[in-house]
Scaffold this motif. Structure first.
Motif: not given
Length: 469
Positions: A209-213, A219-223, A303-305, A310-319
């Protein structure tokens, strides 16, 4: 008719009385001893249920049949050792010629003298036994009561003993099944490394549940960062929030504004080719280059942010996927462990139920009391019950009178006589004109008139009618 045949009537009555008296005197005296038992309708102290499942009337009738059964009688024969009695064996030899079983002959003989009478308005059963010896009658009645009580107790304890053996074997089987289920559950938990299934599942589920949150937040920050990055790559990059709020860019913009104002003032006073004007233009170009560089640096940071988000989103999605698969696997293990746990609980309940029934059956098989209790013992009677001489004489007089009248009527029907005037009218069909007294009859008293020749006017009319015919 009775007056005419009084001698026959008295003879028949006398013979009946004499025969009754002789038979009553010659018959052996019979003594009847009576004992009583009471059938209690109360809850069973061991099982807790009622001792009987039939209505009281049917239950009392059943107990009466049990008391009169061959099983109780055979127990009496065994306890009193009647089959080894020489006198009884001689009687059996004489009556049956040695054929058959002496026990069967004794059962039939004893049951003939046994009388069982249940009370109509109570649960008491009277047991009576008739014998020529008063002590034998009392002993037999008491023996039947004791055998009945013992038989009732055996009928209760013997099934309980059989059930005890069955429940013992069944409890061993269920105990083995329980041990097998527990071993299977323990092996599964040891193989999967499960120590506290519910606690571990709750922790992993909370982590999911924490990872989902976190993924939702990233995802909101990435958008948002993606939107700012696209804006930074367009012509409106100077309107980015990061650019507008950057203090360096703000200072450069202020310096640029002052330099442009100074250049405008110099142009108005000195002209385009004046060294100060050229210097001012060069300063403006430098400030503007620094502003563009700082703006590019700030937009490059956006752009770096965005890349980091995006990288953090991908990592969280994999986790999250990994945690989800872990939770699903743990859930499957939990369900399998729950199935094994339910098997253990079911085996435990079955084992406890059978052990409870085993304990109850064991207690019932060891009980020494039943709901049949001896109420009173039979005592040797002081007076014989039969034959009753006075009662037999009264009955002889009653039935002898009927026999005497019947004998007189039978003789009268065999030898019909004219007894009264009406017999002449009915048998001959002629009227009676007169009646003569019997030859041995005394003369009538002086105050009485003689019977007329013509007895009545009816007879006169009948006579005239016969004469005219």
């Amino acid at each position: 008719m009775l007056r005419a045949r009084w001698a026959v009537c008295m003879l028949v009555l006398g013979l009946t009385l004499v025969t009754t008296i002789v038979v009553s005197v010659l018959l052996p005296k019979q003594y009847v001893a009576t004992a009583a038992v009471v059938v209690e309708f109360r809850p069973d102290p061991v099982g807790g249920a009622m001792n009987q499942y039939l209505p009281p009337v049917a239950y009392m009738a059943t107990q009466t049949d049990i008391l009169k059964s061959s099983k109780v009688t055979e127990r009496v024969i065994k306890e009193l050792q009647l089959s080894s009695n020489p006198q009884l064996r001689a009687e059996w030899q004489e009556s049956s010629g040695g054929e058959g079983s002496i026990d069967a002959w004794l059962v039939e003989a004893l049951q003939k003298n046994l009388t069982v009478t249940p009370s109509r308005e109570s649960s008491v059963i009277n047991v009576s036994y008739a014998a020529t010896d008063p002590k034998v009658a009392a002993d037999m009645a008491n023996s039947f009561v004791k055998s009945y009580v013992d038989t009732s107790l055996d009928m209760r304890t013997n099934p309980a003993k059989n059930y005890t053996g069955f429940f013992e074997s069944r409890s061993k089987e269920l105990r083995d099944a329980l041990d097998h289920s527990r071993a299977k559950l323990s092996e599964f938990q040891r193989e999967k490394g499960i120590t506290a299934t519910d606690e571990r599942f709750d922790i992993e589920n909370a982590r999911l549940s924490e990872l989902s949150s976190q993924l939702v937040m990233v995802q909101a920050m990435s958008a948002e960062s993606s939107s700012r990055s696209m804006q930074a790559g367009s012509s409106s990059a100077d309107r980015l929030q990061e650019v507008l709020t950057n203090p360096v860019i703000g200072g450069l913009k202020s310096d640029l504004s002052r330099a442009e104002a100074r250049l405008k003032e110099l142009n108005s006073r000195l002209g385009d080719n004046h060294p100060q004007v050229v210097e001012a233009k060069a300063s403006i170009s430098e400030v503007r280059a620094r502003l563009d560089a700082e703006t590019r640096r700030v937009t490059g940071g956006v752009g770096v942010a965005n890349t980091i988000n995006r990288q953090r989103e991908a990592e969280l999605r994999a986790a999250l996927e990994l945690q989800r698969s872990r939770v699903i696997k743990l859930k499957a293990q939990r369900e399998e462990s729950a199935v094994l746990q339910r098997d253990v609980e079911a085996a435990q309940k079955a084992y406890e139920s059978v052990v409870g029934r085993l304990n109850q059956s064991s207690l019932e098989s060891q009980t020494t009391q039943s709901n049949i209790l001896a109420l009173s013992e039979a005592v040797p009677p002081s007076k014989p019950t039969s034959p009753k001489l006075l009662l037999n004489i009264a009955l002889a007089i009653f039935f002898g009178s009927f026999l005497a009248v019947g004998a007189a009527m039978a003789m009268e029907s065999a030898d019909r006589r004219l007894r009264i005037n009406q017999d002449i009218v009915e048998m001959i069909g002629l009227p009676v004109l007169g009646v003569l007294p019997a030859p041995n009859r005394r003369a009538l008293d002086h105050g009485r008139s003689r019977m007329p020749l013509l007895s009545s006017a009816r007879n006169v009319k009948a006579l005239n009618s016969a004469g005219s015919n």
